[in-house]
Design an enzyme around this catalytic site. Structure first.
Site, short mmCIF file in Angstrom:
data_model
loop_
_atom_site.label_atom_id
_atom_site.label_comp_id
_atom_site.label_asym_id
_atom_site.label_seq_id
_atom_site.Cartn_x
_atom_site.Cartn_y
_atom_site.Cartn_z
N ASP A 284 0.72 -1.22 0.25
CA ASP A 284 0.22 0.00 0.06
C ASP A 284 0.92 1.28 0.03
O ASP A 284 1.52 1.42 0.90
CB ASP A 284 -0.87 -0.02 1.35
CG ASP A 284 -2.10 -0.91 1.23
OD1 ASP A 284 -1.88 -1.98 0.23
OD2 ASP A 284 -3.07 -0.80 2.02
N LYS B 123 -7.01 3.25 -2.78
CA LYS B 123 -7.41 3.15 -1.47
C LYS B 123 -7.74 4.75 -0.76
O LYS B 123 -7.22 5.55 -1.29
CB LYS B 123 -6.37 2.59 -0.79
CG LYS B 123 -6.33 2.39 1.05
CD LYS B 123 -5.26 1.88 1.66
CE LYS B 123 -5.15 2.00 2.96
NZ LYS B 123 -3.98 1.40 3.59
N LYS C 88 -10.22 -0.12 -1.93
CA LYS C 88 -9.92 -0.21 -0.43
C LYS C 88 -10.38 0.89 0.46
O LYS C 88 -10.03 2.08 0.20
CB LYS C 88 -8.73 -0.51 -0.11
CG LYS C 88 -8.28 -0.95 1.24
CD LYS C 88 -6.86 -1.26 1.65
CE LYS C 88 -6.29 -1.33 3.07
NZ LYS C 88 -5.13 -2.08 3.27
#
Length: 220
Positions: A89, A151, A180
């Site tokens: 991430d 995300k 996400k």
């Protein structure tokens, strides 16, 4: 619905101890969460604790500001993978995006993705810092950079995920990227609302609470 399969069980506090990480991993094994998400210096410890289970290991890169060099992000990502991470991430370069230097943002993400190959790459947009148009542009850049997810948030800024932002992201990526949601999601009812609007993963430190409350017990 198996809510646990959507959860990246997360602990990114700078004061997290080794014992805290081991507890996180024990909880992930108990509840069969999709992954644990930890800072890169704890990936090896998490790998040892997770063992041969199906729980994945996610590491954050360029966290939480996204303002470091691309080369630093690449080194951190590759090192995390060498230590056992199966997902990365990374934080987008927010300042470059707000400067409208879209080529620099694209290169930053593209080079990290190229460096990590088939390893899943989620790009953290930090939506609390962005306008609607900037969220749209960031998603478009992530598509072009061949990321795997967009995300919402680091959880370290002014606010976290919102349903409004997720809907904008979903409309923009048109199924080309997964989404996400993270930041401020603390109960099962809220998590399920995000899943209903199309997110594929929930990043949360409250995974155990979600699984233990009355609403999620039925879902689990």
């Amino acid at each position: 619905m198996e809510l646990n399969k959507f959860i990246d069980h997360t602990l990114l506090s700078p004061s997290a101890t080794e014992a805290d990480i081991l507890k996180l991993c024990d909880e992930a094994l108990k509840y069969r969460f999709y992954s644990v998400c930890v800072n890169s210096n704890y990936v090896a410890l998490a790998k040892q604790a997770i063992g041969r289970s199906n729980v994945k290991i996610c590491s954050v890169v360029g966290f939480p500001l996204g303002a470091m060099s691309t080369e630093a992000k690449i080194f951190e990502a590759k090192n995390a993978i060498d230590q056992g991470a199966t997902e990365i991430d990374m934080v987008i370069n927010i300042g470059r995006l707000k400067s409208k230097n879209y080529l620099a943002v694209l290169k930053d993400i593209s080079k990290v993705k190229k460096a990590i190959g088939f390893t899943t790459l989620k790009v953290i947009l930090e939506i609390s810092e962005l306008s609607k148009n900037e969220i749209v542009k960031a998603c478009e850049i992530c598509i072009d950079a061949k990321a795997d997810f967009v995300k919402t948030s680091t959880g370290f800024s002014k606010s976290g995920a919102t349903l409004t932002a997720v809907k904008i992201m979903k409309k923009t990526v048109r199924g080309q990227l997964k989404i996400k949601a993270s930041g401020g999601i603390r109960d099962a009812e809220t998590a399920l609302k995000y899943i209903e609007v199309g997110v594929s993963r929930i990043g949360a430190s409250a995974g155990v609470a979600m699984m233990n409350d009355e609403y999620s017990t039925a879902a689990y």
